[in-house]
Design an enzyme around this catalytic site. Structure first.
Site, PDB file in Angstrom:
ATOM      1  N   GLU A 281       0.841  -1.191   0.000  1.00 30.54           N
ATOM      2  CA  GLU A 281       0.000   0.000   0.000  1.00 30.54           C
ATOM      3  C   GLU A 281       0.886   1.255   0.000  1.00 30.54           C
ATOM      4  O   GLU A 281       1.838   1.356   0.762  1.00 30.54           O
ATOM      5  CB  GLU A 281      -0.878  -0.005   1.248  1.00 30.54           C
ATOM      6  CG  GLU A 281      -1.701   1.250   1.451  1.00 30.54           C
ATOM      7  CD  GLU A 281      -2.362   1.295   2.822  1.00 30.54           C
ATOM      8  OE1 GLU A 281      -3.352   2.027   2.968  1.00 30.54           O
ATOM      9  OE2 GLU A 281      -1.890   0.586   3.744  1.00 30.54           O
ATOM     10  N   LYS A 344      -9.198   2.205  -2.988  1.00 27.77           N
ATOM     11  CA  LYS A 344      -9.601   1.640  -1.700  1.00 27.77           C
ATOM     12  C   LYS A 344     -11.018   2.079  -1.347  1.00 27.77           C
ATOM     13  O   LYS A 344     -11.347   3.267  -1.387  1.00 27.77           O
ATOM     14  CB  LYS A 344      -8.611   2.087  -0.623  1.00 27.77           C
ATOM     15  CG  LYS A 344      -8.842   1.460   0.745  1.00 27.77           C
ATOM     16  CD  LYS A 344      -7.750   1.901   1.706  1.00 27.77           C
ATOM     17  CE  LYS A 344      -7.905   1.264   3.082  1.00 27.77           C
ATOM     18  NZ  LYS A 344      -6.839   1.709   4.008  1.00 27.77           N
ATOM     19  N   CYS A 395      -5.077  -2.778   2.872  1.00 28.70           N
ATOM     20  CA  CYS A 395      -4.946  -2.654   4.324  1.00 28.70           C
ATOM     21  C   CYS A 395      -6.224  -3.003   5.078  1.00 28.70           C
ATOM     22  O   CYS A 395      -6.605  -4.162   5.167  1.00 28.70           O
ATOM     23  CB  CYS A 395      -4.438  -1.256   4.673  1.00 28.70           C
ATOM     24  SG  CYS A 395      -3.645  -1.165   6.304  1.00 28.70           S
TER      25      CYS A 395
END
Length: 516
Positions: A281, A344, A395
């Protein structure tokens, strides 16, 4: 309220059982405690001994300990936050997140205690309703911005057999089994003490044993099925764990380390003949399209390496979107062209966006190194490449089962998990790895994990960790995984068990009140 010695002893036992449940999670992994750690809480309800206060105490112990890694946010001086403000922020975040879990226990114990007060309800109905209610509340809780500590999570690291129940209905099947076994044990203890005879307690203990072994036998059957990997679906992947700590990430030292580690790692893996490479990430914490032409930047050096070596890459970076920026994963082909982009979806509250932004928006500049707001991606995204459609997770998204299920339904053939856990205590990367193990099992896909400082890993569809990096080290790794197109019951039907349990509970309560 007067706290007598008896009440204090009772609450001490409740607190100890909450600690016991916390010890089931990574890194301690005493998974077996989960099957008895809710018994004292059940007993508080069945005996009407301060059930709501017991729920609060149990929740503080469990959620407070499991989520204590959030205090690793401190110090945030690298983000420009003063040391004392950083400490206060980390503690407040820990308290608020823990209390969110405690609120769950307050609702569950309050409703269960009310139901237990009705003489018309038999013991079996009370336990069944308790199981259904717990699963319904978890399902609702998982749709909130804060979600991490499902009961199923207590089994993820070590008890892969029962974790395979996740293939049936996500986390619900595992959670239901744990709550039911604990409830039956508590009923057995209650009957034994009331009647002073093992005979009255035996059916409940036997039921608990049968539920425990049946859940594990079913999980073992799912676990023991061969993967039957198709050679035509093989994919050789490379992972770069850049090891660029957050406190230097945006400094000249961090830029130089990123330049060296990601460029060197990319060239090494490309020369090893991998098909594609995955980075963590925000491996490059700036905008790729604007930075790749700058020869003196890490992006410029990596871009040149891509043109030289010709190996495709899944790159963690930032993207632009109307109204702000995105935390993104790009697929860049061997010619350096960006072919696909995943943004995301599940952003971290207080870290990547500010809840009630119109009220608290002035705080965001102190929390974000970008000095900007991150914008969530669309839940309807697909992340395609010549290697097939991927299930992308950045994440925090690892905690949300339905995020993976949704992408598997759209044809996702493997899991890409890109994370940066450096700013938390080291308990967090271990727990994060456990979350990805659960997701791999639930959707029956291999998982490729690339993290900034660890743990990066390769996990097979049965949740077995085939490779795992060290922590706080620079590493590269190449491995062959197999893309899959299977569809577990969970992928096909989603969390069907929760509504079934809810309907069963409603029917049970209706019958009990109607005919008694």
């Amino acid at each position: 309220m007067t706290f007598t010695r008896s009440r204090l002893s009772h609450l001490a036992i409740i607190f100890a059982s909450g600690i016991g449940m916390a010890l089931t999670t990574a890194p301690v992994n005493w998974w077996w405690l989960a099957w008895i750690a809710i018994v004292p809480l059940w007993l508080a309800i069945l005996r009407d001994r301060q059930p709501i206060l017991s729920g609060i105490v149990w929740g503080i112990a469990y959620h407070g300990i499991v989520l204590s890694w959030i205090t690793g946010l401190h110090p945030m001086t690298w983000m420009g936050v003063p040391w004392l403000a950083s400490l206060v922020t980390a503690i407040v975040c820990w308290i608020l997140i823990s209390l969110w879990g405690v609120a769950f226990l307050i609702v569950w114990t309050w409703i269960q205690s009310k139901l237990h007060g009705f003489d018309r309800l038999n013991d079996g109905t009370i336990v069944f309703v308790g199981v259904a209610l717990w699963c319904v509340l978890e399902a609702l809780w998982s749709r909130s911005p804060l979600w991490w500590t499902s009961l199923a999570f207590t089994q993820a690291s070590q008890n892969l057999i029962v974790t395979h129940l996740g293939q049936l209905s996500g986390t619900t099947a595992v959670t239901a089994a744990i709550v039911a076994v604990n409830g039956c044990v508590a009923l057995g203890i209650t009957k034994w003490q009331q009647r002073r005879s093992p005979g009255f307690a035996s059916p409940y203990f036997i039921t608990a044993i049968v539920l425990f072994f049946c859940s594990h036998l079913l999980g073992f059957w799912l676990f023991s099925r061969p993967l039957n990997n198709n050679p035509n679906m093989a994919l050789t992947v490379g992972i770069i764990q850049g090891n660029v700590p957050n406190e230097i990430k945006l400094s000249d030292v961090g830029y130089r380390r990123a330049l060296e580690n990601y460029t060197t790692g990319y060239r090494s893996l490309a020369n090893a003949g991998v098909d594609v490479i995955l980075t963590p990430e925000t491996a490059l914490p700036f905008y790729w399209e604007e930075s790749k032409t700058r020869s003196n930047s890490p992006a410029g050096h990596l871009y040149q390496a891509i043109l030289d070596e010709g190996a495709p890459i899944w790159l963690g970076t930032f993207g632009k979107k109307e109204g702000g920026y995105t935390n993104s994963l790009l697929y860049i082909d061997g010619n350096g062209k960006t072919i696909a982009r995943y943004n995301k979806v599940k952003l971290v509250p207080l870290g990547e966006y500010i809840p009630l932004d119109n009220i608290l928006g002035n705080i965001i500049d102190r929390l974000s190194p970008l000095n900007a707001r991150l914008i969530p991606g669309s839940p309807a995204q697909t992340f395609d490449s010549p290697f097939g459609t991927a299930i992308a997770s950045i994440c925090y998204e690892s905690a949300f089962s339905y995020h993976f299920k949704r992408q598997a339904q759209r044809g996702g053939e493997l899991i890409l998990s890109a994370s940066n856990d450096d700013h938390y205590a080291q308990r967090m990367p271990v727990q994060h790895h456990a979350q990805d193990i659960m997701r791999a099992i639930e959707v029956d896909r291999a998982s490729i994990r690339a993290t900034n400082t660890g743990y990066s890993a390769i996990v097979d569809p049965h949740g077995r960790t085939l490779w795992k990096s060290a922590i706080d080290t620079y590493e590269t790794h190449a491995a062959t995984i197999y893309r899959r197109q299977t569809r577990t019951l969970y992928v096909r039907w989603g969390d069907w068990l929760t509504p079934v349990l809810a309907i069963g509970a409603i029917v049970g309560l209706t019958v009990a009140f109607w005919y008694n």
